[in-house]
Motif scaffolding. Structure first.
Motif, PDB file in Angstrom:
ATOM      1  N   TYR A  60       0.853  -1.196   0.000  1.00  0.00           N
ATOM      2  CA  TYR A  60       0.000   0.000   0.000  1.00  0.00           C
ATOM      3  C   TYR A  60       0.888   1.244   0.000  1.00  0.00           C
ATOM      4  O   TYR A  60       1.911   1.277   0.688  1.00  0.00           O
ATOM      5  N   PRO A  61       0.484   2.284  -0.757  1.00  0.00           N
ATOM      6  CA  PRO A  61       1.310   3.501  -0.786  1.00  0.00           C
ATOM      7  C   PRO A  61       1.396   4.141   0.607  1.00  0.00           C
ATOM      8  O   PRO A  61       0.480   3.985   1.418  1.00  0.00           O
ATOM      9  N   LYS A  62       2.497   4.884   0.808  1.00  0.00           N
ATOM     10  CA  LYS A  62       2.741   5.561   2.084  1.00  0.00           C
ATOM     11  C   LYS A  62       1.560   6.427   2.494  1.00  0.00           C
ATOM     12  O   LYS A  62       1.146   6.448   3.650  1.00  0.00           O
TER      13      LYS A  62
ATOM     14  N   ASN B 224      -2.687  13.761  15.928  1.00  0.00           N
ATOM     15  CA  ASN B 224      -2.516  12.461  15.285  1.00  0.00           C
ATOM     16  C   ASN B 224      -1.395  12.480  14.248  1.00  0.00           C
ATOM     17  O   ASN B 224      -0.678  11.497  14.079  1.00  0.00           O
ATOM     18  N   LEU B 225      -1.250  13.613  13.550  1.00  0.00           N
ATOM     19  CA  LEU B 225      -0.212  13.705  12.518  1.00  0.00           C
ATOM     20  C   LEU B 225       1.154  13.476  13.146  1.00  0.00           C
ATOM     21  O   LEU B 225       2.013  12.790  12.594  1.00  0.00           O
TER      22      LEU B 225
ATOM     23  N   ASP C 269      10.055   8.150   8.444  1.00  0.00           N
ATOM     24  CA  ASP C 269      10.413   8.335   7.035  1.00  0.00           C
ATOM     25  C   ASP C 269       9.245   8.839   6.187  1.00  0.00           C
ATOM     26  O   ASP C 269       9.439   9.223   5.033  1.00  0.00           O
ATOM     27  N   ILE C 270       8.026   8.830   6.729  1.00  0.00           N
ATOM     28  CA  ILE C 270       6.911   9.414   5.970  1.00  0.00           C
ATOM     29  C   ILE C 270       6.862  10.901   6.308  1.00  0.00           C
ATOM     30  O   ILE C 270       6.817  11.275   7.478  1.00  0.00           O
TER      31      ILE C 270
ATOM     32  N   ILE D  15       1.651  12.477   4.819  1.00  0.00           N
ATOM     33  CA  ILE D  15       0.584  12.108   5.761  1.00  0.00           C
ATOM     34  C   ILE D  15      -0.657  12.955   5.464  1.00  0.00           C
ATOM     35  O   ILE D  15      -1.774  12.454   5.429  1.00  0.00           O
ATOM     36  N   LEU D  16      -0.415  14.257   5.209  1.00  0.00           N
ATOM     37  CA  LEU D  16      -1.532  15.168   4.948  1.00  0.00           C
ATOM     38  C   LEU D  16      -2.275  14.798   3.676  1.00  0.00           C
ATOM     39  O   LEU D  16      -3.497  14.819   3.642  1.00  0.00           O
TER      40      LEU D  16
END
Lengths: 174, 439
Positions: free
Chosen positions: B136-138, B388-389, B398-399, B404-405
């Motif tokens: 699954y993509p990051k 949460n971020l 590493d993400i 994330i956003l």
């Protein structure tokens, strides 16, 4: 200075232990209350107040420990974009303001506590506990908060501690 | 000075003080004291200590540390991991399987913990590496957990709802019940998006990059005995609450006790040091929240003494705008506040002001609690202070934050859609509490 900072840290750690014991007691007393009330159909007298005051007490006494562990939530938006000097200035400003708050509450709560002590105020319930015993946690907690904030300010000025350090995720228990 | 002018000054001062990074509890306290002394005189100092302490002198408050103990007992023990693998084993056939099971795990975990960052951390630690390992993509991996974690404050038991209940004197049992269907609806919306996104990703690349794992029925059943007892405790707590059999504090206290016992028995954590660690961690979190509540009590006392609360309520009701325009304005206000402040702080500061306005406009306070909570959820996954971020960032350094956003943005839109749906069909939130409590 090292001696002062280390001693205050030790007192704050002790506060953490006391607050945890109070939380443990609260859980056990709730269990006792529930068993008495719902299993044996007895009426409970002191338990409700005991739980309230042990948790309120735990909060004020645990407060310096949480400060030591940087557990009080804050908005680190502006500090995030600043360099070391900017962060230091903000951390000092925030510590002084918090110190002002804790000192004021300490001063006022000592009077409030003494009033309850001198006039033998009680809860006025079946338990009828002396309020000065139950309210002691507020001046005590705030006094240690003052010590902890002074230690924090000294650590910041002498670069023993970085302003706004990164939070650490808790490790799992297995 | 007019109360409204003082109010504007107070809000500006509060924002300024918060911006320097002061702990929320002390920031609220300083502002409350300064304004009280300046505008009401030093004579008010006699009631300050009593008011500050009184913030915690209520039996309902007891449920907050108790639910925190429940959550941390589950989050910091292997229970979180088991919950995660159970969902993975049962939902692996669904398209977008792992993402869906991660969202399911978040929803279930939310029911156990009542806290968003705890849900995010517990499921994310296993979920994100697993999703990435299976292709699954990051963005999807991180976004799913960030959004799924927010369900923690909507699905009962929820600390946010308890705080709302205390500040507005609304039944906590009703609030919890009101969170169930909207929570499931949001989980559903998240899942639909996740399935669609995974399908699109696979279609775009014209090959299946995502691996599906197969599990035998034996594997599916063998994990259940380890997670079922925890779910039973939560179900029991909620049953006792809505049945009015016990108070929230008693129910949560018993729940906390049983969760600790279950963690010890199921995972053979008999070492008292480890149990102590769980309770100490809970103490830390509850002290932080209860200090905010005590300080906000002082803050509300100042607002009310300076007649600010009443003046704002009067002004808003005298505007005579359409009630939905009013609701829209309140939503925007909450959304913006949510960008900067943690949910508990927003609720204790605004609920006493907003409630009279909401009631005057004919909205149900229980329904509004759900709307407010979803707004707070959005705040948890939007910068600059999306808690949460940062939890996700802590789990997978590493993400990057923009990744994330990008992942969590569509989920944010799902929440906005959720609010719109709830405005059109308020029964999704109000039906269950009305049905259960009218019996």
């Amino acid at each position: 200075m090292d001696f002062y900072i280390k001693s205050v840290h030790r007192i704050s750690l002790l506060c953490g232990t006391v607050a945890t014991i109070l939380l443990c007691l609260a859980i056990l007393v709730i269990m006792d209350m529930v068993i008495e009330r719902y299993v044996f159909n007895l009426s409970t007298s002191w338990q409700t107040e005991f739980v309230i005051y042990s948790l309120a007490g735990g909060t004020f006494i645990g407060c310096p420990y949480v400060l030591l562990k940087k557990g009080h939530v804050n908005v680190e938006l502006l500090p995030h974009y600043l360099g070391y000097n900017g962060k230091l200035v903000l951390a000092l400003m925030s510590s002084f303001l918090s110190l002002l708050f804790c000192s004021t509450i300490f001063y006022l709560s000592v009077h409030w506590w003494y009033d309850a002590y001198a006039n033998n105020h009680t809860t006025g319930t079946i338990w009828n506990a002396y309020l000065w015993k139950l309210h002691f946690s507020l001046p005590l907690g705030m006094f240690i908060m003052i010590l902890q904030y002074i230690a924090d300010i000294l650590s910041l000025i002498t670069k023993r501690e970085m302003p706004f350090p990164e939070a650490v995720l808790e490790e799992n228990i297995s | 000075m007019e109360p409204l002018q003082i109010g504007i000054l107070l809000v500006t001062a509060t924002l300024l003080v918060f911006s320097i990074g002061i702990p929320v509890a002390f920031g609220l306290g300083v502002i409350a004291l300064v304004f009280l002394f300046i505008f009401e005189g030093i004579g008010m100092s006699r009631v300050v200590a009593d008011t500050f302490f009184a913030g915690l002198e209520e039996f309902t408050i007891v449920s907050i540390p108790m639910f925190i103990v429940m959550g941390i007992a589950v989050a910091s023990s292997p229970a979180g991991k088991d919950l995660y693998s159970a969902l993975d084993r049962w939902l692996n056939r669904v398209p977008g399987g792992l993402v869906v099971s991660n969202l399911g795990a978040c929803a279930l975990f939310a029911a156990l913990s009542g806290s968003s960052p705890a849900t995010c951390a517990a499921i994310g630690k296993m979920g994100i590496p697993e999703m990435r390992a299976r292709g699954y993509p990051k963005e999807i991996s991180a976004g799913t957990i960030a959004a799924g974690g927010t369900l923690g404050i909507l699905i009962p038991p929820s600390i946010t709802m308890i705080v709302y209940g205390i500040s507005t004197e609304t039944s906590i049992g009703q609030l919890f019940m009101a969170g169930i269907f909207p929570g499931l609806m949001l989980t559903g919306l998240f899942m639909v998006w996740a399935i669609f996104k995974t399908w699109m990703t696979n279609k775009d690349k014209n090959l299946s990059t995502v691996e599906f794992k197969n599990f035998t029925w034996k594997e599916r059943f063998e994990i259940l005995p380890r997670i079922a007892p925890f779910l039973l405790v939560v179900a029991g707590v909620l049953y006792v609450l809505y049945g009015g059999i016990a108070t929230p504090s008693e129910a949560s206290g018993v729940g906390a006790f049983f969760c600790l016992v279950l963690v010890a028995v199921i995972y053979k954590i008999y070492n008292p040091v480890k149990i102590w660690k769980i309770i100490k961690e809970s103490m830390k979190e509850s002290t932080m929240i209860l200090m905010i509540i005590a300080a906000s009590y002082l803050f509300s006392f100042t607002l009310s003494n300076l007649y600010i609360t009443q003046s704002v309520a009067e002004l808003m009701t005298s505007l005579e705008v359409n009630r939905w325009v009013l609701m829209f304005m309140i939503n925007i206000f909450l959304l913006v506040a949510g960008f900067f402040l943690p949910p508990v702080a927003i609720i204790v500061m605004t609920a006493p002001i907003l409630l009279p306005i909401i009631e005057a406009a004919g909205f149900d306070p229980v329904w509004f609690a759900v709307i407010l909570t979803i707004n707070m959820e959005i705040g948890l996954i939007t910068p600059p202070v999306g808690l949460n971020l940062y939890v996700i960032k802590g789990i997978s350094p590493d993400i990057t934050l923009p990744e994330i956003l990008r992942g969590s943005f569509p989920f944010m839109l799902c929440m906005v859609l959720g609010i719109v749906i709830l405005c059109i069909f308020p029964e999704i939130a109000t039906w269950l509490p009305q049905y259960l409590f009218s019996k």
